[in-house]
Design a protein around this motif. Sequence first.
Motif, PDB file in Angstrom:
ATOM      1  N   ASP A  53       0.825  -1.214   0.000  1.00  0.00           N
ATOM      2  CA  ASP A  53       0.000   0.000   0.000  1.00  0.00           C
ATOM      3  C   ASP A  53       0.858   1.263   0.000  1.00  0.00           C
ATOM      4  OD1 ASP A  53      -2.194  -1.620   0.023  1.00  0.00           O
ATOM      5  OD2 ASP A  53      -2.803  -1.197   2.084  1.00  0.00           O
ATOM      6  N   SER A  54       1.992   1.219   0.717  1.00  0.00           N
ATOM      7  CA  SER A  54       2.866   2.393   0.745  1.00  0.00           C
ATOM      8  C   SER A  54       3.456   2.684  -0.627  1.00  0.00           C
ATOM      9  CB  SER A  54       3.988   2.210   1.768  1.00  0.00           C
ATOM     10  OG  SER A  54       4.950   1.272   1.315  1.00  0.00           O
ATOM     11  N   MET A  55       3.615   1.639  -1.434  1.00  0.00           N
ATOM     12  CA  MET A  55       4.147   1.821  -2.788  1.00  0.00           C
ATOM     13  C   MET A  55       3.046   2.192  -3.786  1.00  0.00           C
ATOM     14  SD  MET A  55       7.413   1.523  -3.072  1.00  0.00           S
ATOM     15  CE  MET A  55       8.823   0.956  -2.098  1.00  0.00           C
ATOM     16  N   THR A  56       2.003   1.392  -3.843  1.00  0.00           N
ATOM     17  CA  THR A  56       1.028   1.532  -4.927  1.00  0.00           C
ATOM     18  C   THR A  56      -0.090   2.532  -4.636  1.00  0.00           C
ATOM     19  OG1 THR A  56      -0.287  -0.339  -4.108  1.00  0.00           O
ATOM     20  CG2 THR A  56       1.465  -0.826  -5.690  1.00  0.00           C
ATOM     21  N   LEU A  57      -0.423   2.749  -3.357  1.00  0.00           N
ATOM     22  CA  LEU A  57      -1.476   3.709  -3.030  1.00  0.00           C
ATOM     23  C   LEU A  57      -0.932   5.119  -2.853  1.00  0.00           C
ATOM     24  CD1 LEU A  57      -3.763   1.801  -0.465  1.00  0.00           C
ATOM     25  CD2 LEU A  57      -3.951   1.921  -2.953  1.00  0.00           C
ATOM     26  N   TRP A 292       9.815   4.893   6.166  1.00  0.00           N
ATOM     27  CA  TRP A 292       8.860   3.765   6.215  1.00  0.00           C
ATOM     28  C   TRP A 292       9.175   2.852   7.398  1.00  0.00           C
ATOM     29  CZ3 TRP A 292       9.206  -1.614   5.785  1.00  0.00           C
ATOM     30  CH2 TRP A 292       8.050  -2.294   5.423  1.00  0.00           C
ATOM     31  N   HIS A 293      10.441   2.568   7.588  1.00  0.00           N
ATOM     32  CA  HIS A 293      10.840   1.700   8.705  1.00  0.00           C
ATOM     33  C   HIS A 293      10.587   2.376  10.052  1.00  0.00           C
ATOM     34  CE1 HIS A 293      12.806  -1.636   6.548  1.00  0.00           C
ATOM     35  NE2 HIS A 293      13.133  -0.733   5.660  1.00  0.00           N
ATOM     36  N   LYS A 294      11.002   3.617  10.178  1.00  0.00           N
ATOM     37  CA  LYS A 294      10.905   4.306  11.468  1.00  0.00           C
ATOM     38  C   LYS A 294       9.458   4.565  11.874  1.00  0.00           C
ATOM     39  CE  LYS A 294      15.468   6.466  11.485  1.00  0.00           C
ATOM     40  NZ  LYS A 294      16.239   7.739  11.496  1.00  0.00           N
ATOM     41  N   ALA A 295       8.546   4.617  10.906  1.00  0.00           N
ATOM     42  CA  ALA A 295       7.131   4.845  11.204  1.00  0.00           C
ATOM     43  C   ALA A 295       6.543   3.712  12.039  1.00  0.00           C
ATOM     44  CB  ALA A 295       6.335   5.004   9.909  1.00  0.00           C
ATOM     45  N   LEU A 296       7.204   2.565  12.065  1.00  0.00           N
ATOM     46  CA  LEU A 296       6.705   1.410  12.818  1.00  0.00           C
ATOM     47  C   LEU A 296       6.908   1.568  14.323  1.00  0.00           C
ATOM     48  CD1 LEU A 296       7.965  -1.382  10.412  1.00  0.00           C
ATOM     49  CD2 LEU A 296       5.580  -0.752  10.842  1.00  0.00           C
ATOM     50  N   GLY A 297       7.730   2.533  14.723  1.00  0.00           N
ATOM     51  CA  GLY A 297       7.873   2.823  16.147  1.00  0.00           C
ATOM     52  C   GLY A 297       8.749   1.866  16.928  1.00  0.00           C
ATOM     53  N   MET A 298       9.653   1.175  16.256  1.00  0.00           N
ATOM     54  CA  MET A 298      10.564   0.258  16.941  1.00  0.00           C
ATOM     55  C   MET A 298      11.708   1.001  17.648  1.00  0.00           C
ATOM     56  SD  MET A 298       9.618  -2.985  16.527  1.00  0.00           S
ATOM     57  CE  MET A 298       7.996  -2.369  16.919  1.00  0.00           C
ATOM     58  N   GLY A 299      11.858   2.293  17.338  1.00  0.00           N
ATOM     59  CA  GLY A 299      12.954   3.091  17.909  1.00  0.00           C
ATOM     60  C   GLY A 299      13.910   3.525  16.817  1.00  0.00           C
ATOM     61  N   SER A 500     -11.374   0.201  15.291  1.00  0.00           N
ATOM     62  CA  SER A 500     -11.061   0.571  13.908  1.00  0.00           C
ATOM     63  C   SER A 500     -10.086   1.732  13.857  1.00  0.00           C
ATOM     64  CB  SER A 500     -12.344   0.931  13.165  1.00  0.00           C
ATOM     65  OG  SER A 500     -12.066   1.300  11.831  1.00  0.00           O
ATOM     66  N   GLU A 501     -10.321   2.722  14.699  1.00  0.00           N
ATOM     67  CA  GLU A 501      -9.452   3.904  14.690  1.00  0.00           C
ATOM     68  C   GLU A 501      -8.035   3.554  15.122  1.00  0.00           C
ATOM     69  OE1 GLU A 501      -7.204   7.194  15.943  1.00  0.00           O
ATOM     70  OE2 GLU A 501      -8.054   5.800  17.417  1.00  0.00           O
ATOM     71  N   LYS A 502      -7.905   2.580  16.032  1.00  0.00           N
ATOM     72  CA  LYS A 502      -6.592   2.266  16.575  1.00  0.00           C
ATOM     73  C   LYS A 502      -5.782   1.322  15.691  1.00  0.00           C
ATOM     74  CE  LYS A 502      -7.990   2.952  21.402  1.00  0.00           C
ATOM     75  NZ  LYS A 502      -7.175   4.152  21.634  1.00  0.00           N
ATOM     76  N   VAL A 503      -6.438   0.377  15.023  1.00  0.00           N
ATOM     77  CA  VAL A 503      -5.689  -0.658  14.295  1.00  0.00           C
ATOM     78  C   VAL A 503      -5.616  -0.400  12.796  1.00  0.00           C
ATOM     79  CG1 VAL A 503      -6.406  -2.361  16.007  1.00  0.00           C
ATOM     80  CG2 VAL A 503      -7.643  -2.212  13.831  1.00  0.00           C
ATOM     81  N   SER A 504      -6.181   0.677  12.323  1.00  0.00           N
ATOM     82  CA  SER A 504      -6.216   0.944  10.885  1.00  0.00           C
ATOM     83  C   SER A 504      -4.812   1.096  10.304  1.00  0.00           C
ATOM     84  CB  SER A 504      -7.028   2.215  10.602  1.00  0.00           C
ATOM     85  OG  SER A 504      -6.910   2.586   9.248  1.00  0.00           O
ATOM     86  N   MET A 505      -4.595   0.469   9.145  1.00  0.00           N
ATOM     87  CA  MET A 505      -3.325   0.626   8.426  1.00  0.00           C
ATOM     88  C   MET A 505      -3.111   2.079   8.017  1.00  0.00           C
ATOM     89  SD  MET A 505      -0.758  -1.352   7.367  1.00  0.00           S
ATOM     90  CE  MET A 505      -1.379  -3.023   7.113  1.00  0.00           C
ATOM     91  N   ARG A 506      -4.203   2.833   7.902  1.00  0.00           N
ATOM     92  CA  ARG A 506      -4.090   4.235   7.520  1.00  0.00           C
ATOM     93  C   ARG A 506      -3.238   5.030   8.497  1.00  0.00           C
ATOM     94  NH1 ARG A 506     -10.055   6.385   6.387  1.00  0.00           N
ATOM     95  NH2 ARG A 506     -10.494   4.791   7.925  1.00  0.00           N
ATOM     96  N   ASN A 507      -3.300   4.649   9.776  1.00  0.00           N
ATOM     97  CA  ASN A 507      -2.507   5.370  10.771  1.00  0.00           C
ATOM     98  C   ASN A 507      -1.014   5.279  10.473  1.00  0.00           C
ATOM     99  OD1 ASN A 507      -4.824   6.080  12.184  1.00  0.00           O
ATOM    100  ND2 ASN A 507      -4.755   4.262  13.491  1.00  0.00           N
ATOM    101  N   LEU A 509       0.196   4.637   7.320  1.00  0.00           N
ATOM    102  CA  LEU A 509       0.425   5.285   6.027  1.00  0.00           C
ATOM    103  C   LEU A 509       0.414   6.810   6.152  1.00  0.00           C
ATOM    104  CD1 LEU A 509      -1.756   2.982   3.738  1.00  0.00           C
ATOM    105  CD2 LEU A 509       0.712   2.904   4.099  1.00  0.00           C
ATOM    106  N   TYR A 510      -0.378   7.348   7.076  1.00  0.00           N
ATOM    107  CA  TYR A 510      -0.412   8.801   7.274  1.00  0.00           C
ATOM    108  C   TYR A 510       0.943   9.347   7.709  1.00  0.00           C
ATOM    109  CZ  TYR A 510      -5.516   9.291   6.849  1.00  0.00           C
ATOM    110  OH  TYR A 510      -6.811   9.323   6.378  1.00  0.00           O
ATOM    111  N   LYS A 511       1.730   8.512   8.394  1.00  0.00           N
ATOM    112  CA  LYS A 511       3.056   8.952   8.865  1.00  0.00           C
ATOM    113  C   LYS A 511       4.055   9.124   7.732  1.00  0.00           C
ATOM    114  CE  LYS A 511       2.608   6.602  13.347  1.00  0.00           C
ATOM    115  NZ  LYS A 511       3.208   5.607  14.262  1.00  0.00           N
TER     116      LYS A 511
END
Length: 512
Positions: A53-57, A292-299, A500-507, A509-511
Amino acid sequence: MAQDDVFKKLISHCKEYGFVFPSSEIYDGLGAVYDYGQNGVELKNNIKKYWWDSMTLLHNNIVGIDSAIFMHPTIWKASGQVDAFNDPLIDNKDSKKRYRADVLIEDYLAGMDEKINKEVEKAAKRFGEAFDEQQFRTTNARVLDNQNKRDSVHARFAKALNDSDLEALRQLIVDCEIVCPVSGTRNWTEVRQFNLMFSTEMGSTADGATKIYLRPETAQGIFVNFLNVQKTGRMKIPFGIAQIGKAFRNEIVARQFVFRMREFEQMEMQFFVRPGEELEWFAHWKEIRMKWHKALGMGDHKYRFHDHDKPAHYANAATDIEFEMPFGFKEVEGIHSRTDFDLSQHEKYSGKKIQYFDPEMNQSYVPYVIETSIGVDRMFLSLLAGAYQEETLEGGETRAVLKLPVALAPVKLAIFPLVKKDGLPEKAEGIMQMLRFDFSCQYDEKDSIGKRYRRQDAIGTPYCITIDHDTLSDQCVTIRFRDTMLQERVPIVQLHEIVSEKVSMRNLLYKL
């Protein structure tokens, strides 16, 4: 806890909780091949969706394809893999173990870096706020001595790689007194090259069979379809083609769980640009991919770039995004400026013109390519390594928890009736039916609530819902949050909106 122990616990955790199993285990397994269990495949699919989705959308000029694993054998001659897809291997005569010579030296260099960093850390503790790290690194005698030794080894290593000098690689291993991790001896063989491609035959008879290869990468399927996609999609330079698919490498030194396997999955995007603009786009995609990697919040501190000492034969610039695994910083994604090598080679070997007519420049040319390539399995391992934690709770109890990004968690919601009677299971089943069409849910009524929480913590489920006797009258449930273990009373009618608000992939992708 030692990092080796953490890694062993992580591997054990993956099997115990249905993430990864040794392949063909009832037949004693197959080396460096793994199966993904019920939770592992969900996590893996979520990783792929996040990337796709990050690539094609999010990019109007990137489209996807799915090319075949079997390809014409001349493709691999054109790409250089038949002649150049090799690893430098060395054996220890005492342990009979085989290693990649370049990895032995890279590990040695990493050890020197760690030694230097420990000196700096000790000094930082000693001097406190007054500590000037840059000054210390440039003036301390021990640090300078170790840094000079490290730079000397690195320079010899880079030269040996660029010259493809196998004897120089072996001599460096000897001079650095690198020992076999198993036997502890330095009784090494010569270094030799080993081609990594699996081959098989296609045809109905032995005499008429054609030798073909299992693809060692997915990129070539994109390159040979360049014109098909460009013309049918009316694509204009710059544009990209993305693909997710299996690849195969006959890794002799397969190790570190799913980090290096013989059958693995890649997420690759080839971005086609004008000649002369490739290094600008290379820098651009480095920035995008790290974000893209850092948006995952691993640090953020767990990621770094590592520039290649010897770019591949097709590249004029190359870097890796590395993640801090339990066994050190390791590559999870490669970013390469592949020049026009691939398309030019396929043009040469196929005899077909593979060029793009640029209406703005009023000329035809072979595009240059920027590649981003992630190993799905490595990405999977980096997420588990970053998410796995053991916490000591009040009363001395411990819990193993996977603090996965909620959008990627294999199960989003667990639903518990407090007891298996009084109409609570029926109420819980009704809530399950309401939510299961939008979220991956699990229903659990066995054992105490505490044990049920622990099971969900172990697979990374971000939210648990408990239905109690009050639910029947007030139509509210208790929602419990994985990371904080806090609980909140919420109306059933608001559950869908809250989750829905918490687990959405959109959250995620918005980053980006």
